[in-house]
Structure formats: structure tokens, C-alpha cells
Design a protein around this motif. Structure first.
Motif, PDB file in Angstrom:
ATOM      1  N   TYR A 109      50.714  41.281  50.207  1.00 56.12           N
ATOM      2  CA  TYR A 109      50.669  42.662  50.611  1.00 56.12           C
ATOM      3  C   TYR A 109      51.063  42.877  52.082  1.00 56.12           C
ATOM      4  CZ  TYR A 109      49.308  47.418  50.874  1.00 56.12           C
ATOM      5  OH  TYR A 109      49.401  48.738  51.184  1.00 56.12           O
ATOM      6  N   PRO A 110      51.819  43.653  52.664  1.00 56.09           N
ATOM      7  CA  PRO A 110      51.968  43.331  54.080  1.00 56.09           C
ATOM      8  C   PRO A 110      51.452  44.403  54.899  1.00 56.09           C
ATOM      9  CG  PRO A 110      53.816  44.655  52.916  1.00 56.09           C
ATOM     10  CD  PRO A 110      52.769  44.300  51.882  1.00 56.09           C
ATOM     11  N   PHE A 111      50.665  45.416  54.427  1.00 57.72           N
ATOM     12  CA  PHE A 111      50.011  46.417  55.309  1.00 57.72           C
ATOM     13  C   PHE A 111      48.547  46.237  55.494  1.00 57.72           C
ATOM     14  CE2 PHE A 111      53.667  48.242  52.963  1.00 57.72           C
ATOM     15  CZ  PHE A 111      54.773  48.498  54.135  1.00 57.72           C
ATOM     16  N   LEU A 112      48.146  44.964  55.488  1.00 59.44           N
ATOM     17  CA  LEU A 112      46.561  44.951  55.795  1.00 59.44           C
ATOM     18  C   LEU A 112      46.711  43.532  56.381  1.00 59.44           C
ATOM     19  CD1 LEU A 112      45.140  45.680  52.172  1.00 59.44           C
ATOM     20  CD2 LEU A 112      44.862  46.995  54.257  1.00 59.44           C
ATOM     21  N   GLY A 113      45.531  43.266  57.117  1.00 60.33           N
ATOM     22  CA  GLY A 113      44.951  41.993  57.751  1.00 60.33           C
ATOM     23  C   GLY A 113      44.480  40.895  56.668  1.00 60.33           C
ATOM     24  N   TRP A 114      44.515  39.682  57.115  1.00 64.09           N
ATOM     25  CA  TRP A 114      44.020  38.738  56.210  1.00 64.09           C
ATOM     26  C   TRP A 114      42.750  38.997  55.683  1.00 64.09           C
ATOM     27  CZ3 TRP A 114      46.841  35.982  53.312  1.00 64.09           C
ATOM     28  CH2 TRP A 114      48.183  35.627  53.765  1.00 64.09           C
ATOM     29  N   GLY A 115      42.015  39.447  56.727  1.00 64.11           N
ATOM     30  CA  GLY A 115      40.431  39.820  56.369  1.00 64.11           C
ATOM     31  C   GLY A 115      40.278  40.749  55.124  1.00 64.11           C
ATOM     32  N   GLU A 116      41.040  41.851  55.425  1.00 65.14           N
ATOM     33  CA  GLU A 116      41.062  43.158  54.849  1.00 65.14           C
ATOM     34  C   GLU A 116      41.602  42.565  53.132  1.00 65.14           C
ATOM     35  OE1 GLU A 116      41.933  46.404  58.017  1.00 65.14           O
ATOM     36  OE2 GLU A 116      43.641  45.366  57.333  1.00 65.14           O
ATOM     37  N   LYS A 117      42.591  41.683  53.200  1.00 71.49           N
ATOM     38  CA  LYS A 117      43.183  41.499  51.852  1.00 71.49           C
ATOM     39  C   LYS A 117      42.032  40.576  51.046  1.00 71.49           C
ATOM     40  CE  LYS A 117      47.813  40.276  53.693  1.00 71.49           C
ATOM     41  NZ  LYS A 117      48.854  40.055  53.441  1.00 71.49           N
ATOM     42  N   MET A 118      41.484  39.721  51.879  1.00 69.04           N
ATOM     43  CA  MET A 118      40.307  38.873  51.371  1.00 69.04           C
ATOM     44  C   MET A 118      39.289  39.767  50.415  1.00 69.04           C
ATOM     45  SD  MET A 118      40.373  35.447  53.621  1.00 69.04           S
ATOM     46  CE  MET A 118      38.694  34.870  52.972  1.00 69.04           C
ATOM     47  N   ARG A 119      38.855  40.790  51.339  1.00 69.97           N
ATOM     48  CA  ARG A 119      37.798  41.874  50.906  1.00 69.97           C
ATOM     49  C   ARG A 119      38.181  42.348  49.782  1.00 69.97           C
ATOM     50  NH1 ARG A 119      34.412  45.490  54.296  1.00 69.97           N
ATOM     51  NH2 ARG A 119      33.114  46.190  53.256  1.00 69.97           N
ATOM     52  N   LEU A 120      39.639  42.744  50.019  1.00 71.77           N
ATOM     53  CA  LEU A 120      40.142  43.690  48.724  1.00 71.77           C
ATOM     54  C   LEU A 120      39.909  42.824  47.498  1.00 71.77           C
ATOM     55  CD1 LEU A 120      41.574  46.567  47.965  1.00 71.77           C
ATOM     56  CD2 LEU A 120      43.528  44.984  48.277  1.00 71.77           C
ATOM     57  N   GLY A 121      40.562  41.771  47.589  1.00 71.51           N
ATOM     58  CA  GLY A 121      40.885  40.673  46.528  1.00 71.51           C
ATOM     59  C   GLY A 121      39.204  40.548  46.037  1.00 71.51           C
ATOM     60  N   ALA A 122      38.191  40.111  46.835  1.00 70.09           N
ATOM     61  CA  ALA A 122      36.991  39.590  46.096  1.00 70.09           C
ATOM     62  C   ALA A 122      36.399  40.845  45.679  1.00 70.09           C
ATOM     63  CB  ALA A 122      36.058  39.252  47.650  1.00 70.09           C
ATOM     64  N   GLY A 123      36.489  42.149  46.065  1.00 70.09           N
ATOM     65  CA  GLY A 123      36.048  43.509  45.755  1.00 70.09           C
ATOM     66  C   GLY A 123      36.532  43.532  44.134  1.00 70.09           C
ATOM     67  N   VAL A 124      37.802  43.431  44.096  1.00 64.98           N
ATOM     68  CA  VAL A 124      38.547  43.561  42.750  1.00 64.98           C
ATOM     69  C   VAL A 124      38.165  42.466  41.930  1.00 64.98           C
ATOM     70  CG1 VAL A 124      40.527  43.664  41.294  1.00 64.98           C
ATOM     71  CG2 VAL A 124      40.593  44.925  43.303  1.00 64.98           C
ATOM     72  N   ALA A 125      37.829  41.252  42.227  1.00 68.82           N
ATOM     73  CA  ALA A 125      37.459  40.118  41.410  1.00 68.82           C
ATOM     74  C   ALA A 125      35.931  40.541  40.941  1.00 68.82           C
ATOM     75  CB  ALA A 125      37.626  38.913  42.179  1.00 68.82           C
ATOM     76  N   PHE A 126      35.016  40.926  41.843  1.00 68.62           N
ATOM     77  CA  PHE A 126      33.872  41.314  41.427  1.00 68.62           C
ATOM     78  C   PHE A 126      33.840  42.051  40.358  1.00 68.62           C
ATOM     79  CE2 PHE A 126      30.327  44.746  41.596  1.00 68.62           C
ATOM     80  CZ  PHE A 126      29.281  43.812  41.365  1.00 68.62           C
ATOM     81  N   LEU A 127      34.622  43.429  40.475  1.00 74.59           N
ATOM     82  CA  LEU A 127      34.578  44.386  39.419  1.00 74.59           C
ATOM     83  C   LEU A 127      35.247  43.724  38.066  1.00 74.59           C
ATOM     84  CD1 LEU A 127      36.019  47.475  41.380  1.00 74.59           C
ATOM     85  CD2 LEU A 127      33.672  47.152  40.365  1.00 74.59           C
ATOM     86  N   LYS A 128      36.380  42.911  38.399  1.00 75.76           N
ATOM     87  CA  LYS A 128      36.576  42.299  36.914  1.00 75.76           C
ATOM     88  C   LYS A 128      35.632  41.407  36.208  1.00 75.76           C
ATOM     89  CE  LYS A 128      40.554  41.454  34.800  1.00 75.76           C
ATOM     90  NZ  LYS A 128      41.298  42.749  34.113  1.00 75.76           N
ATOM     91  N   GLN A 155      41.452  52.774  51.491  1.00 74.68           N
ATOM     92  CA  GLN A 155      42.371  53.785  51.813  1.00 74.68           C
ATOM     93  C   GLN A 155      43.941  53.871  51.542  1.00 74.68           C
ATOM     94  OE1 GLN A 155      41.257  56.738  53.512  1.00 74.68           O
ATOM     95  NE2 GLN A 155      39.273  55.908  53.826  1.00 74.68           N
ATOM     96  N   GLN A 156      44.375  52.747  51.569  1.00 75.63           N
ATOM     97  CA  GLN A 156      45.645  52.385  51.338  1.00 75.63           C
ATOM     98  C   GLN A 156      45.971  52.405  49.904  1.00 75.63           C
ATOM     99  OE1 GLN A 156      47.965  49.263  53.262  1.00 75.63           O
ATOM    100  NE2 GLN A 156      46.917  49.907  55.195  1.00 75.63           N
ATOM    101  N   ILE A 157      45.347  51.666  48.970  1.00 73.66           N
ATOM    102  CA  ILE A 157      45.505  51.254  47.544  1.00 73.66           C
ATOM    103  C   ILE A 157      44.951  52.177  46.713  1.00 73.66           C
ATOM    104  CG2 ILE A 157      45.810  49.488  45.883  1.00 73.66           C
ATOM    105  CD1 ILE A 157      46.112  47.673  48.434  1.00 73.66           C
ATOM    106  N   PHE A 158      43.577  52.365  46.702  1.00 74.16           N
ATOM    107  CA  PHE A 158      43.123  53.209  45.634  1.00 74.16           C
ATOM    108  C   PHE A 158      42.855  54.636  45.806  1.00 74.16           C
ATOM    109  CE2 PHE A 158      42.330  48.424  44.514  1.00 74.16           C
ATOM    110  CZ  PHE A 158      42.916  48.715  43.548  1.00 74.16           C
TER     111      PHE A 158
END
Ligand SMILES: Cc1cc2nc3c(=O)[nH]c(=O)nc-3n(C[C@H](O)[C@H](O)[C@H](O)COP(=O)(O)OP(=O)(O)OC[C@H]3O[C@@H](n4cnc5c(N)ncnc54)[C@H](O)[C@@H]3O)c2cc1C
Length: 429
Positions: A109-128, A155-158
Motif C-alpha cells: 500500500y503506497p500511502f502509509l509509512g512502514w510503521g503505519e502499515k505494520m500497525r494496520l496489519g497487526a490490528g486487522v490480524a488481531f480482529l481476525k 483515516q485512509q482506509i476504514f
């Protein structure tokens, strides 16, 4: 085993069809009364002369996790007609389509930094992975998600999706609703050959072969209970019953009977739901480049999603036409309810041509507009305490609809589930 009593089910949507299956199987004499000329309710569709398959009025697919409906399909011997595919889902953001349907897509995903992507991925994985969705209902999604997924990711995705879907109610929705969306979602999507209206018809044929009676084109408008039992007054005839299951939208039956009005006032008054509207474009060429489902994450667009059905199912079954839904959820006073299909197309056109710059008016073969007032419940914090009971309190009268499938979001699978649950309650009463 037969002749346990007479049950009348109002509504031949998937809740009603599922309840009919289980009650018939248990030995009840079942009659299903449906206002429309066809079964399938919100999952039904239409077919043009040059098409072989029907298309749903509203975009529909199943997830691989939709076990209840697959179980019913299997029991009716219809599993051969289920197809699975892995179509592409994307986001329309910053004037680009960004594929977004796998963990790898989060990485790319091009519009987030690495830290933000990791946070997003971890949050979604937690919910899953989190198994106790209802426990999350104390949180509002719009407050909890920035913490769970990171502020920028949210802010960007959900956030745009929550805002566009729920409008002024977006800040009411609880985190359990969001959890359920993530939990149930699978990348592989299921469809039924011929469409979900065809599935409903095939279920009707099966149920008829088992002795279930169907009355189509009969709108019921009153419930009378007298010493002899229950009587449903339709526009054409009266239907006698020992027990009744109502699977229609709650506002439809609220005035049918004093007891029902009281039950509605206790359990449905004040509950909020949204309507849905689709504009179906029949095109000579694709609108989206291979993407089936495109969430609009850009502010100011007058629609929430674009779903190109023929990037999911083959266009050959629709006379070679490319079929695209432009979809919205609407509050009850939204001006779009009154718009003609041509008027809506005029409003949408400048935005559709941003998504596909080559799209020309002469590419449009035709347009259809569909809408339904009862399409999406809004579930707020601690909704589990407010789920309407299936038993109405009137002897022999039961209710099953999408306000009761919580924490799951409405869906054919959950309609099948609530129909079965209602049947089980009737069986033990
Ligand atoms: C925009 C949109 C997209 C969706 N996408 C999906 C999807 O991708 N996948 C998925 O699984 N689900 C999806 N759904 C949800 C799914 O369609 C519903 O959850 C499900 O079909 C509900 O079934 P039901 O039987 O509970 O209700 P309904 O389908 O509403 O059935 C109720 C029936 O009662 C009948 N009726 C109403 N009043 C009367 C009366 N007075 N007398 C007699 N009959 C009456 C109606 O005609 C109708 O047939 C979507 C819904 C919408 C609106």
C-alpha cells in the motif's frame, strides 16, 4: 411424524425459506406467503431477454465462511451450482485504484509509512483472530479503530467506508459490528449459477417437492387471533395458522395487530436502519480494470462502491454485457430516493469518468435503478442487550429478521441462520 400443526411463514426471502425447510422437516404443515411474484427477497434479481442468468438487484456474493447457507444448499442437493472465485477488491484513493485484498496488499500500500502499515496489519490480524466479538461491543468503532489500527490507517482506509455507509450514524456503530465484518470476510467469494434469485427458486422447488405450500403475489396486512387460532389477512385471501413466523421488515407488520404493535414499540421503536440503492450500468466495455469490488475512499463522491459483477462472473451469461453496480446506503430522507435513474447517472457520471477516463456515454447500453428501505441495521454500543426476541409474546407468533443476527452483519448466511433459529424455537415451544 407429519401434522404437528399449521405454520404460516410470511416472506420467501432466505430467512423464510430456511425456516420452511426446518419446520417441514420436523412435521409441520408449512405455507409460505410472499408479497412479490418471486422468492429471494433482498437477494432476488432480474433478467433481461438477452441474458441467461439473473442479476441481483443489489450486489451479492457469499464468503467461504458462510457455513449455514452452504449447509442448507447441500441439504437441498444444490451444491453443484455453487462456484467460488477469487476476484479483485480495491480502494479508489487519491485518483488511483489500489488493490487491497490480502496481507501483501497492505505491505504494498503506497500511502502509509512502514510503521503505519505494520500497525494496520497487526490490528486487522488481531480482529481476525479474536474469538469474542460481542465483548468489543462496548466500544464505538470510530473511537476504537484509530487506536487499534493506527490513526492514519484508519483515516485512509476504514473511516471513509464507515462514514459513507452509515452517514450521520457512523459514530454510533460499535466495534463488534466491525469485528464481524473482518472475521467473516474471505478472499474467495462464492456465487450461485444463475444468481441468488435462481438459488431461491431452486429452494422453492425443493421445498414444494417436500410438501411446502407457496403463495406468491399475496401481501399480508393483518393478523387476527381468535379462539380458533391465528388468521392472516392477505390482499387476496385469509390464511389460517396455528403458528406464524414473520420474516418481513419490522415496519411492515407493526400495525397488523395490537399485540404486534406493542412488541414493535418495545423492541424496534428507536432502532435505526439504512436503505440501499443501486444503479446498474449495462456497458459495452468494462468500467474497472479487472477489479470486481472498488470501495470509494475519496471524499466528495456521491456513491460508496462500484462493483463490476462481470469481473466476478463471466459476461457470457449476460449477453456479453459488462454489468456494473454503483451503490449507496441512504438515510430515510435522502434526495436520491426520489431521483430517476437518468438523474442519478447524470450525478454519478463525472465521478465514473474519473475512475475510467475512457468511458463514453455511447458505451452505456442501459441503466436500471433499484432500492430497498430496510437494508442495513445500525448497531450501537451494547446492542446485545437490545436484540429483539424471536418470540413476540403473542401466543404462536414469531419474528425473524436482520436486527436479530447480531453480532454478524446482515447476509444470506445469517438470514438462513435466523430462520433456523426461529424454527428451533417453534419446535420447542
Ligand atoms: C445492498 C445490499 C447488498 C447485500 N449484499 C449481500 C451479499 O453480498 N451477501 C450476502 O450474503 N447478503 C447480502 N445482502 C443481505 C441479504 O440480501 C439479506 O440479509 C437477506 O437476503 C435477508 O433475507 P430475509 O429473508 O431476512 O429478508 P428479505 O430478503 O427482506 O425477505 C423478506 C421477504 O418478505 C416479503 N414481504 C415483505 N412484506 C410482506 C408482506 N406484507 N406480505 C408478504 N410478504 C412480504 C418481501 O417481499 C421479501 O421477499 C445484501 C443486502 C443489500 C441490501
Amino acid at each position: 411424524m407429519k401434522n404437528k400443526g399449521k405454520i404460516v411463514i410470511i416472506g420467501a426471502g432466505f430467512s423464510g425459506l430456511s425456516a420452511a425447510y426446518w419446520l417441514n422437516r420436523a412435521g409441520y404443515k408449512v405455507k409460505v406467503v410472499e408479497a412479490k411474484s418471486q422468492a429471494g427477497g433482498l437477494g432476488a434479481g432480474f433478467k433481461l431477454n438477452n441474458w441467461d442468468w439473473r442479476l441481483e438487484y443489489f450486489y451479492h456474493h457469499l464468503f467461504a465462511s458462510d457455513k449455514k447457507v452452504f449447509d442448507l444448499i447441500r441439504r437441498m442437493g444444490l451444491s453443484d451450482k455453487v462456484v467460488f472465485k477469487r476476484p479483485v477488491t480495491g480502494l479508489w484513493i487519491k485518483d488511483k485504484t489500489i488493490r487491497f485484498d490480502s496481507p501483501l496488499d497492505v505491505v504494498r500500500y503506497p500511502f502509509l509509512g512502514w510503521g503505519e502499515k505494520m500497525r494496520l496489519g497487526a490490528g486487522v490480524a488481531f480482529l481476525k483472530l479474536w474469538p469474542f466479538g460481542v465483548r468489543l461491543e462496548r466500544f464505538r468503532a470510530n473511537q476504537a479503530l484509530p487506536i487499534l489500527l493506527g490513526s492514519h490507517g484508519y483515516q485512509q482506509i476504514f473511516k471513509p467506508l464507515l462514514s459513507a455507509k452509515f452517514g450521520k450514524w457512523a459514530d454510533k456503530v460499535n466495534l463488534a459490528w466491525f469485528w464481524a465484518r473482518i472475521k467473516a470476510r474471505t478472499a474467495k467469494l462464492g456465487y450461485y449459477q444463475g444468481g441468488f434469485g435462481q438459488l431461491a427458486d431452486d429452494m422453492v422447488a425443493f421445498l414444494k417437492s417436500q410438501g411446502v405450500e407457496f403463495v406468491f403475489g399475496e401481501k399480508v396486512n393483518r393478523l387476527i387471533n381468535n379462539k380458533a387460532g391465528l388468521l392472516l389477512a392477505g390482499e387476496k385471501e385469509r390464511h389460517e395458522a396455528d403458528q406464524v413466523l414473520l420474516t418481513t421488515p419490522p415496519d411492515n407488520w407493526r400495525g397488523w395487530h395490537k399485540g404486534l404493535t406493542a412488541y414493535w414499540s418495545s423492541h424496534f421503536a428507536g432502532k435505526v436502519f439504512l436503505g440501499a440503492q443501486t444503479l446498474v450500468l449495462r456497458l459495452k466495455k468494462p468500467l474497472l480494470n479487472q477489479t470486481y469490488w472498488l470501495n470509494i475512499n475519496e471524499a466528495g463522491y456521491p456513491f460508496l462502491i462500484v462493483a463490476e459483477h462481470t469481473n466476478f462472473m463471466d459476461k457470457k451469461d449476460y449477453g456479453g454485457e459488462h454489468l456494473v453496480y454503483v451503490g449507496n446506503y441512504l438515510t430515510d430522507k435522502h434526495p436520491f430516493w426520489q431521483k430517476k435513474k437518468e438523474g442519478l447517472l447524470d450525478i454519478f457520471w463525472p465521478f465514473l469518468t474519473k475512475i475510467n477516463k475512457d468511458l463514453k456515454k455511447q458505451d452505456v447500453i442501459g441503466v436500471e435503478k433499484f432500492q430497498a428501505r430496510f437494508a442495513q441495521p445500525v448497531v450501537g454500543v451494547h446492542y446485545s442487550r437490545q436484540i429483539p426476541p424471536i418470540k413476540t409474546g403473542i401466543n404462536g407468533v414469531y419474528v425473524a429478521n436482520m436486527f436479530q443476527v447480531y453480532p454478524w452483519d446482515r447476509g444470506i448466511n445469517y438470514a438462513v441462520g435466523i430462520g433456523k433459529k426461529a424454527a428451533e424455537l417453534i419446535l420447542i415451544s
